[in-house]
Design an enzyme around this catalytic site. Structure first.
Site, PDB file in Angstrom:
ATOM      1  N   CYS A 150       0.854  -1.188   0.000  1.00 42.04           N
ATOM      2  CA  CYS A 150       0.000   0.000   0.000  1.00 42.04           C
ATOM      3  C   CYS A 150       0.890   1.239   0.000  1.00 42.04           C
ATOM      4  O   CYS A 150       2.024   1.198   0.462  1.00 42.04           O
ATOM      5  CB  CYS A 150      -0.925   0.085   1.184  1.00 42.04           C
ATOM      6  SG  CYS A 150      -1.977  -1.343   1.415  1.00 42.04           S
TER       7      CYS A 150
ATOM      8  N   ARG B 224       3.583  -0.374  -5.020  1.00 46.81           N
ATOM      9  CA  ARG B 224       3.384  -0.915  -3.670  1.00 46.81           C
ATOM     10  C   ARG B 224       2.013  -1.542  -3.484  1.00 46.81           C
ATOM     11  O   ARG B 224       1.691  -2.067  -2.425  1.00 46.81           O
ATOM     12  CB  ARG B 224       3.574   0.205  -2.647  1.00 46.81           C
ATOM     13  CG  ARG B 224       4.998   0.635  -2.599  1.00 46.81           C
ATOM     14  CD  ARG B 224       5.285   1.447  -1.393  1.00 46.81           C
ATOM     15  NE  ARG B 224       6.681   1.366  -1.089  1.00 46.81           N
ATOM     16  CZ  ARG B 224       7.178   0.849   0.024  1.00 46.81           C
ATOM     17  NH1 ARG B 224       6.388   0.363   0.940  1.00 46.81           N
ATOM     18  NH2 ARG B 224       8.476   0.824   0.214  1.00 46.81           N
TER      19      ARG B 224
ATOM     20  N   TRP C 211      -2.985  -2.529  -1.459  1.00 46.48           N
ATOM     21  CA  TRP C 211      -2.771  -3.963  -1.646  1.00 46.48           C
ATOM     22  C   TRP C 211      -3.616  -4.624  -0.570  1.00 46.48           C
ATOM     23  O   TRP C 211      -3.385  -4.445   0.623  1.00 46.48           O
ATOM     24  CB  TRP C 211      -1.292  -4.306  -1.461  1.00 46.48           C
ATOM     25  CG  TRP C 211      -0.992  -5.756  -1.735  1.00 46.48           C
ATOM     26  CD1 TRP C 211      -0.761  -6.329  -2.949  1.00 46.48           C
ATOM     27  CD2 TRP C 211      -0.909  -6.813  -0.767  1.00 46.48           C
ATOM     28  NE1 TRP C 211      -0.542  -7.678  -2.798  1.00 46.48           N
ATOM     29  CE2 TRP C 211      -0.632  -8.006  -1.479  1.00 46.48           C
ATOM     30  CE3 TRP C 211      -1.056  -6.876   0.611  1.00 46.48           C
ATOM     31  CZ2 TRP C 211      -0.481  -9.233  -0.854  1.00 46.48           C
ATOM     32  CZ3 TRP C 211      -0.914  -8.096   1.239  1.00 46.48           C
ATOM     33  CH2 TRP C 211      -0.622  -9.269   0.505  1.00 46.48           C
TER      34      TRP C 211
ATOM     35  N   ASN D 108      -1.637   2.044   6.128  1.00 48.87           N
ATOM     36  CA  ASN D 108      -0.867   0.865   5.706  1.00 48.87           C
ATOM     37  C   ASN D 108      -0.663  -0.001   6.944  1.00 48.87           C
ATOM     38  O   ASN D 108      -0.348   0.530   8.013  1.00 48.87           O
ATOM     39  CB  ASN D 108       0.517   1.262   5.188  1.00 48.87           C
ATOM     40  CG  ASN D 108       0.450   1.970   3.860  1.00 48.87           C
ATOM     41  OD1 ASN D 108      -0.615   2.097   3.270  1.00 48.87           O
ATOM     42  ND2 ASN D 108       1.596   2.432   3.397  1.00 48.87           N
ATOM     43  N   GLY D 109      -0.777  -1.292   6.797  1.00 50.52           N
ATOM     44  CA  GLY D 109      -0.561  -2.178   7.938  1.00 50.52           C
ATOM     45  C   GLY D 109      -1.820  -2.955   8.260  1.00 50.52           C
ATOM     46  O   GLY D 109      -2.772  -2.996   7.463  1.00 50.52           O
TER      47      GLY D 109
ATOM     48  N   GLU E 147      15.986 -18.868  -7.938  1.00 49.50           N
ATOM     49  CA  GLU E 147      15.639 -17.500  -8.312  1.00 49.50           C
ATOM     50  C   GLU E 147      14.999 -17.464  -9.706  1.00 49.50           C
ATOM     51  O   GLU E 147      14.044 -16.721  -9.943  1.00 49.50           O
ATOM     52  CB  GLU E 147      16.896 -16.609  -8.236  1.00 49.50           C
ATOM     53  CG  GLU E 147      16.724 -15.169  -8.668  1.00 49.50           C
ATOM     54  CD  GLU E 147      15.674 -14.381  -7.899  1.00 49.50           C
ATOM     55  OE1 GLU E 147      15.136 -14.864  -6.891  1.00 49.50           O
ATOM     56  OE2 GLU E 147      15.353 -13.264  -8.339  1.00 49.50           O
TER      57      GLU E 147
ATOM     58  N   LYS F 254      11.258 -16.033 -10.449  1.00 43.09           N
ATOM     59  CA  LYS F 254      10.972 -15.010 -11.472  1.00 43.09           C
ATOM     60  C   LYS F 254       9.871 -15.507 -12.393  1.00 43.09           C
ATOM     61  O   LYS F 254       8.948 -14.782 -12.717  1.00 43.09           O
ATOM     62  CB  LYS F 254      12.213 -14.689 -12.327  1.00 43.09           C
ATOM     63  CG  LYS F 254      13.325 -13.891 -11.689  1.00 43.09           C
ATOM     64  CD  LYS F 254      13.012 -12.472 -11.373  1.00 43.09           C
ATOM     65  CE  LYS F 254      12.341 -12.286 -10.056  1.00 43.09           C
ATOM     66  NZ  LYS F 254      13.065 -12.266  -8.862  1.00 43.09           N
TER      67      LYS F 254
ATOM     68  N   GLU G 100       6.338 -15.681 -10.635  1.00 41.82           N
ATOM     69  CA  GLU G 100       5.677 -14.452 -10.181  1.00 41.82           C
ATOM     70  C   GLU G 100       5.192 -13.562 -11.319  1.00 41.82           C
ATOM     71  O   GLU G 100       4.215 -12.843 -11.143  1.00 41.82           O
ATOM     72  CB  GLU G 100       6.521 -13.686  -9.159  1.00 41.82           C
ATOM     73  CG  GLU G 100       7.597 -12.811  -9.683  1.00 41.82           C
ATOM     74  CD  GLU G 100       8.390 -12.134  -8.588  1.00 41.82           C
ATOM     75  OE1 GLU G 100       7.799 -11.568  -7.666  1.00 41.82           O
ATOM     76  OE2 GLU G 100       9.637 -12.157  -8.672  1.00 41.82           O
TER      77      GLU G 100
ATOM     78  N   HIS H 255      14.765 -38.283  -6.158  1.00 39.49           N
ATOM     79  CA  HIS H 255      14.088 -38.497  -4.874  1.00 39.49           C
ATOM     80  C   HIS H 255      12.638 -38.024  -4.925  1.00 39.49           C
ATOM     81  O   HIS H 255      12.033 -37.780  -3.885  1.00 39.49           O
ATOM     82  CB  HIS H 255      14.862 -37.794  -3.753  1.00 39.49           C
ATOM     83  CG  HIS H 255      16.259 -38.308  -3.615  1.00 39.49           C
ATOM     84  ND1 HIS H 255      16.542 -39.543  -3.065  1.00 39.49           N
ATOM     85  CD2 HIS H 255      17.455 -37.794  -4.004  1.00 39.49           C
ATOM     86  CE1 HIS H 255      17.850 -39.749  -3.097  1.00 39.49           C
ATOM     87  NE2 HIS H 255      18.428 -38.699  -3.673  1.00 39.49           N
TER      88      HIS H 255
ATOM     89  N   LYS I 155       5.294  -4.678  -4.233  1.00 43.72           N
ATOM     90  CA  LYS I 155       6.747  -4.639  -4.184  1.00 43.72           C
ATOM     91  C   LYS I 155       7.312  -4.910  -2.784  1.00 43.72           C
ATOM     92  O   LYS I 155       8.261  -5.645  -2.628  1.00 43.72           O
ATOM     93  CB  LYS I 155       7.217  -3.271  -4.689  1.00 43.72           C
ATOM     94  CG  LYS I 155       8.719  -3.102  -4.751  1.00 43.72           C
ATOM     95  CD  LYS I 155       9.313  -4.011  -5.791  1.00 43.72           C
ATOM     96  CE  LYS I 155      10.828  -3.933  -5.852  1.00 43.72           C
ATOM     97  NZ  LYS I 155      11.370  -5.101  -6.565  1.00 43.72           N
TER      98      LYS I 155
HETATM   99  O1  M6R Z   1      12.478  -5.923  -0.125  1.00 42.10           O
HETATM  100  P1  M6R Z   1      12.938  -7.320   0.132  1.00 42.10           P
HETATM  101  O2  M6R Z   1      14.151  -7.704  -0.601  1.00 42.10           O
HETATM  102  O3  M6R Z   1      13.050  -7.616   1.619  1.00 42.10           O
HETATM  103  O4  M6R Z   1      11.751  -8.218  -0.413  1.00 42.10           O
HETATM  104  C1  M6R Z   1      11.732  -9.589  -0.226  1.00 42.10           C
HETATM  105  C2  M6R Z   1      10.740 -10.247  -1.146  1.00 42.10           C
HETATM  106  O5  M6R Z   1       9.452  -9.781  -0.892  1.00 42.10           O
HETATM  107  C3  M6R Z   1      11.065  -9.989  -2.620  1.00 42.10           C
HETATM  108  O6  M6R Z   1      12.348 -10.391  -2.920  1.00 42.10           O
HETATM  109  C4  M6R Z   1      10.088 -10.755  -3.528  1.00 42.10           C
HETATM  110  O7  M6R Z   1      10.272 -12.120  -3.378  1.00 42.10           O
HETATM  111  C5  M6R Z   1      10.272 -10.324  -4.976  1.00 42.10           C
HETATM  112  N1  M6R Z   1       9.024  -9.884  -5.515  1.00 42.10           N
HETATM  113  C6  M6R Z   1      10.745 -11.418  -5.849  1.00 42.10           C
HETATM  114  O8  M6R Z   1      10.968 -10.969  -7.145  1.00 42.10           O
END
Ligand code: M6R
Length: 609
Positions: free
Chosen positions: A2, A27, A75, A99-100, A482, A486, A489, A505, A604
């Site tokens: 948010c 955000r 969000w 926010n929160g 990773e 990517k 998401e 396994h 984000k």
């Molecule tokens: O701001 P941060 O690096 O602490 O965020 C951690 C995760 O939320 C962030 O890396 C998230 O997994 C990304 N969207 C992945 O691309």
């Protein structure tokens, strides 16, 4: 998660609020809204489902003007994405953006219902608006009313409150969710993220945990959680406000992938001096902490966690420092045992990830030697609360999918390792080899970026796939993780990563001719092992996509695609090999017509648990 912006000025602030929301949209983009007090002293509140553009369109069709207002991009946590749940929430003369999460909102609502309050939304925030209204009826100034309300709230908040009857001030409160005041002449602003404020001012005051601020056009008063008037220092941000533009690129993610070599080069230039790592920003007194550490505990989430996983291989194999890596949300509730002379490293792009922050705070009650944050956002909570800080200096990362923050975190981690080896008096070769490899890293990344067109073409193979497996060994296992993160998401293709040795396994049962298997296989001492895993997949008809610089005797036979990757120095292979995988995911998401920068259900910065 948010985004909040508030403004109080002598001029019309509607465009400032909308521009701020656009800049904060990364955000959260489920809904947005704003409330202003107009020239007749009436509150005009507009809210729309979906992105900020929908709100902006609605504003265009309305005559809206005022000098004080608050705005929010959401969000969803409590209550589905819907206009009724969009902020601001109002109760009589009170409007609020938040926010929160207010954890005890149901019990508060129960009491308020007995006083005749009825919520029209499903949100926790509306309950707070009613509580402020009710408390206001008991008397006292606007500030005093909010000061009485806050101790009744359990949970986290960054909130800004507007009272129609007091159109000369905003009250802001922070507990667990960041807020920053933007100072100017004859006008002041408040935002959840400096990015919202940068086009209007670079003079920033970060609120501390528990702070309440009363902001007028010409004054800022801040009180701590005990009600004492406090001064918080003003800083001048050096973030360029145009650094949050897409420039010549179509998407922020694309821009951020392409920026990687430049930002890494710049960071290296500031740190590599006379073939050594110069981290004078840590302060020489603090070097003793690094010298004395006997164990490293890394804590992070998501992509940052994956960077930590790479670092674990590095710390143990290159300098024999035991290292554990843990997901912050597990670490904080697991009652972990602290190893002897253990040092905590948190990794975070945003510096506001709720679980990582909570883990840091928890670590302060434990016997760690100290804490180091490797972070990208100056002034963030993690940066302000850690003993030592190394900034990644990647510049604002707006795309929800982390890219340049990952490679810059790895670059810093490698330099840190070199520094620790030096401080511990280890063989000078270690630092020398790392520095030599890092010097060519920007060039190696540029070479990876030349694979863009190839990845765009390869992406076509994936658009109708529903699943994908990523395999790697050693430092490439976290790169497989990773790569899978990517892909899932932004393309919504279910993707899993496995250490290639784990294949037999269980995951091997998933292989058929509809399962793409992406193998990260640089030419190193594990190549022969991973070749056996490749054969296991091949024997079962899986389609293989092998990212490698090694020679394979079979080239592009059916169901086996060799993606030829340029040579990279062994130490930096994980940093370089993620780049083509980022590009591949980007192009798959693009072909599928997905919103690359704002994937569904995500935001984000995850500032709530
Ligand atoms: O701001 P941060 O690096 O602490 O965020 C951690 C995760 O939320 C962030 O890396 C998230 O997994 C990304 N969207 C992945 O691309």
């Amino acid at each position: 998660m948010c985004g909040i912006i508030g403004a109080i000025s002598y001029r019309n602030i509607v465009d400032i609020l909308l521009d701020g929301l656009r800049r904060l949209e990364y955000r959260g983009y489920d809904s947005s809204g704003l409330a202003i007090v107009d020239i007749h002293g009436q509150v005009m509140c507009l809210r729309r489902l979906g992105g900020v553009q929908n709100l902006s369109d609605a504003v265009e069709n309305t005559i809206l003007s005022g000098t004080i207002g608050i705005a929010h991009t959401r969000w969803a946590t409590h209550g589905k994405p819907a206009e009724i749940n969009a902020h601001p929430h109002t109760s009589s003369d009170i409007s609020i953006v938040h926010n929160g999460i207010i954890e005890n909102y149901q019990s508060i609502y129960k009491q308020l219902r007995e006083c005749g309050y009825i919520c029209s939304s499903e949100t926790d925030t509306e309950v707070v608006a009613h509580l402020v209204d009710w408390e206001g009826k008991q008397g006292g100034s606007f500030l005093e009313v909010v000061q009485r309300v806050l101790p009744r709230l359990r949970g986290t908040y960054g909130m800004v409150i507007l009272d129609r009857r007091m159109p000369d001030r905003l009250i802001a409160a922070r507990s667990g969710s960041p807020l920053v005041i933007g100072c100017s002449i004859g006008e002041n602003f408040i935002g959840s993220d400096p990015i919202a404020l940068l086009p209007i001012t670079r003079r920033l005051i970060y609120l501390e945990e528990g702070d309440i601020a009363q902001i007028t056009a010409s004054s800022i008063m801040i009180f701590d959680r005990c009600g004492n008037s406090v001064q918080r220092s003003e800083i001048l941000s050096n973030i360029r406000h145009d650094s949050v533009n897409k420039g010549v690129y179509h998407h922020y993610m694309q821009k951020e992938i392409y920026e990687q070599s430049t930002v890494i080069k710049k960071r290296l230039q500031g740190c590599l001096k006379n073939n050594k790592v110069d981290f004078s920003e840590l302060g020489s007194k603090n070097e003793i902490l690094l010298k004395n550490l006997k164990h490293i505990q890394i804590v992070a989430c998501g992509t940052s966690y994956n960077a930590g996983m790479v670092a674990r291989y590095w710390f143990e194999s290159l300098i024999q420092v035991p290292c554990d890596v843990e997901i912050a949300s597990e670490f904080r509730y697991r009652q972990p045992v602290v190893r002897h002379n253990s040092f905590l490293i948190t990794l975070s792009q945003s510096g506001e990830t709720a679980d990582t922050l909570a883990a840091l705070r928890l670590s302060k009650t434990m016997r760690y030697l100290g804490s180091l944050a490797i972070c990208n956002v100056p002034g963030s909570s993690l940066v302000r609360e850690s003993d030592l800080v190394l900034m990644t200096q990647a510049g604002p990362e707006i795309g929800v999918a982390s890219t340049k923050s990952f490679t810059t975190q790895l670059t810093i981690l490698l330099m840190l390792l070199a520094k620790i080896s030096y401080l511990k008096g280890m063989k000078p070769d270690i630092e020398r080899n790392i520095v030599e490899a890092l010097k060519v890293l920007p060039y190696r990344i540029d070479q990876m970026l030349l694979k863009n067109d190839f990845m765009a073409d390869l992406a076509k193979d994936f658009i109708n796939k529903e699943n994908a497996l990523f395999l790697g060994r050693g430092t490439q296992y976290p790169i497989a993780m990773e790569g899978a993160l990517k892909l899932k998401e932004i393309s919504y293709i279910h993707a899993e990563a496995y250490a290639a040795g784990e294949l037999k396994h269980g995951p091997l049962a998933l292989i058929d001719d509809n399962m793409p298997v992406i193998v990260v296989a640089p030419d190193n001492d594990l190549l022969e092992k991973i070749k056996s895993n490749i054969e296991e997949v091949r024997a079962r008809g899986g389609s293989l996509y092998i990212f490698t610089n090694a020679q394979f005797c079979v080239l592009n036979i059916e169901n086996m695609h060799i993606i030829s990757i340029p040579y990279v120095e062994a130490i930096i292979t994980p940093i370089a090999y993620i780049v083509p995988l980022q590009l591949l995911s980007y192009h798959i998401a693009l072909l599928k017509g997905n919103n690359v920068d704002q994937p569904r259900n995500l935001a984000k910065s995850v500032t709530v648990e």
